[in-house]
Design an enzyme around this catalytic site. Structure first.
Site, PDB file in Angstrom:
ATOM      1  N   GLU A  28       0.835  -1.211   0.000  1.00 50.39           N
ATOM      2  CA  GLU A  28       0.000   0.000   0.000  1.00 50.39           C
ATOM      3  C   GLU A  28       0.869   1.260   0.000  1.00 50.39           C
ATOM      4  OE1 GLU A  28      -1.150   1.977   3.253  1.00 50.39           O
ATOM      5  OE2 GLU A  28      -0.799   0.416   4.748  1.00 50.39           O
ATOM      6  N   LYS A  60      -4.151  -1.444  13.915  1.00 52.41           N
ATOM      7  CA  LYS A  60      -3.279  -0.432  14.485  1.00 52.41           C
ATOM      8  C   LYS A  60      -3.604  -0.229  15.955  1.00 52.41           C
ATOM      9  CE  LYS A  60      -4.168   1.895  11.048  1.00 52.41           C
ATOM     10  NZ  LYS A  60      -4.518   2.998  10.175  1.00 52.41           N
TER      11      LYS A  60
HETATM   12  N1  PSU Z   1      -0.533   1.012   8.756  1.00 51.55           N
HETATM   13  C1  PSU Z   1       0.503   1.785   9.118  1.00 51.55           C
HETATM   14  N2  PSU Z   1       0.412   3.127   8.855  1.00 51.55           N
HETATM   15  C2  PSU Z   1      -0.650   3.651   8.165  1.00 51.55           C
HETATM   16  C3  PSU Z   1      -1.715   2.808   7.758  1.00 51.55           C
HETATM   17  C4  PSU Z   1      -1.595   1.499   8.093  1.00 51.55           C
HETATM   18  O1  PSU Z   1       1.480   1.313   9.705  1.00 51.55           O
HETATM   19  O2  PSU Z   1      -0.655   4.839   7.902  1.00 51.55           O
HETATM   20  C5  PSU Z   1      -2.875   3.333   6.933  1.00 51.55           C
HETATM   21  C6  PSU Z   1      -3.403   2.172   6.086  1.00 51.55           C
HETATM   22  O3  PSU Z   1      -3.349   2.581   4.740  1.00 51.55           O
HETATM   23  C7  PSU Z   1      -4.827   1.985   6.543  1.00 51.55           C
HETATM   24  C8  PSU Z   1      -5.196   3.397   6.914  1.00 51.55           C
HETATM   25  O4  PSU Z   1      -5.624   1.420   5.554  1.00 51.55           O
HETATM   26  O5  PSU Z   1      -4.011   3.848   7.608  1.00 51.55           O
HETATM   27  C9  PSU Z   1      -6.455   3.443   7.732  1.00 51.55           C
HETATM   28  O6  PSU Z   1      -6.973   4.747   7.735  1.00 51.55           O
HETATM   29  P1  PSU Z   1      -8.505   4.974   8.176  1.00 51.55           P
HETATM   30  O7  PSU Z   1      -8.541   4.531   9.609  1.00 51.55           O
HETATM   31  O8  PSU Z   1      -8.765   6.459   8.016  1.00 51.55           O
HETATM   32  O9  PSU Z   1      -9.340   4.111   7.283  1.00 51.55           O
END
Ligand code: PSU
Ligand code: MN
Length: 294
Positions: free
Chosen positions: A21, A152
């Site tokens: 990603e 996370k």
């Molecule tokens: N994992 C990490 N750092 C990140 C993310 C994931 O170590 O920045 C990102 C991923 O792309 C995940 C996103 O899909 O954060 C989720 O954001 P939200 O909670 O706004 O959907």
């Protein structure tokens, strides 16, 4: 959708590929660590014998596999958006630049014919006020193997795990029976299944295909050297309180919390983040090889 030449060649030859990603590059890590990490992850996948395909949106074009120059532009450019599924089509139509989240990357990788995807941590259910990542619903209807180090650590882990169950996402602990918590290798929450090798994950994947399951197979890979669960919880609770007080929400919440954790831990969460990203990329490559019968 545009394919890098090495990605196209690997697809044509049926060689193992790993999608990566790009939101972690555009919004997850500070410069210049973000670009170094992006390069490092691609190299890790290659070292393990698979072809990396970092996915991103470049001036409205979906790119599956980025050149060195494109990676650098995405990591350093101003006005790079964060593409999840609810804004993906609009960003493409408007010819924007964007990093792709787990939700968007899983969808695009699947469309490209790539079956394995590595990330750091998946999005999930945040503590109140209500906020749930589009990652979860996307994983419920995208048949792809996703390797992460857990949801996370800024999330409500229990609620996230419950949601994975209700959405019917396939969940497997890699050499563990407990949910890894991103910066911490463990948590008190039990997983429904464990796999003890890349071949075992490939077998789960084959069963999922034979059963006609629509959802992803989510592989939770605990980081080898992480931080104590209790300690991370304290930082997370504080960061979430501050976000609430400052009225930060929506797509800015995750980047804000990750940055705050980094400050509170004096950079220790960043080192762990880099380590787990690399370990996940390596495991994903080994799983892709096992799935390709390598
Ligand atoms: N994992 C990490 N750092 C990140 C993310 C994931 O170590 O920045 C990102 C991923 O792309 C995940 C996103 O899909 O954060 C989720 O954001 P939200 O909670 O706004 O959907
Ligand atoms: Mn959200």
């Amino acid at each position: 959708m545009r394919y890098a030449p090495d990605v196209q060649a690997a697809l044509d030859a049926g060689r193992p590929l790993v999608a990566l990603e790009s939101t972690v590059i555009t919004h997850g890590l500070p410069a210049p660590t973000n670009l170094e990490t992006a390069r490092n992850l691609e190299n890790a996948v290659r070292e393990e014998g698979a072809v990396p395909a970092t996915i991103g949106i470049l001036a409205g074009e979906v790119s599956v596999g980025l050149t060195e120059e494109e990676l650098e532009t995405l990591a350093t450019r101003e006005n790079v958006e964060k593409a999840s599924l609810w804004n993906l089509a609009a960003l493409v139509a408007g010819k924007h630049w964007a990093g792709t989240t787990v939700a968007a990357t899983a969808h695009l990788a699947y469309r490209a014919g790539i079956s394995v995807f590595a990330t750091g941590g998946i999005g999930g259910v945040h503590p109140a006020p209500y906020d749930e990542s589009g990652d979860l619903a996307a994983l419920s209807r995208t048949p792809i193997v996703v390797v992460s180090a857990g949801p996370k650590s800024i999330l409500d882990l229990q609620a996230t795990l419950e949601r994975l169950e209700s959405y019917g996402v396939g969940v497997v602990g890699y050499q563990t029976s407990f949910l890894p918590a991103f910066h911490s290798p463990d948590s008190p929450y039990r997983l429904p299944a464990a796999a003890w090798s890349a071949d075992a994950v490939a077998a789960v994947w084959r069963s999922a295909r034979e059963l006609g399951l629509a959802a992803a197979t989510l592989v939770f890979n605990p980081v080898s050297e992480g931080l104590p669960y209790r300690q991370v919880r304290e930082w997370v609770d504080r960061a979430n309180d501050e976000a609430r007080a400052a009225g930060i929400g929506g797509k800015d919440l995750t980047p804000y919390l990750l940055r705050r954790l980094s400050e509170l831990s004096e950079g220790r969460t960043d080192s762990v983040n880099l380590l787990l990203l690399e370990e996940n990329a390596r495991l994903a490559a080994r799983i892709a090889r096992a799935m390709a019968g390598d």
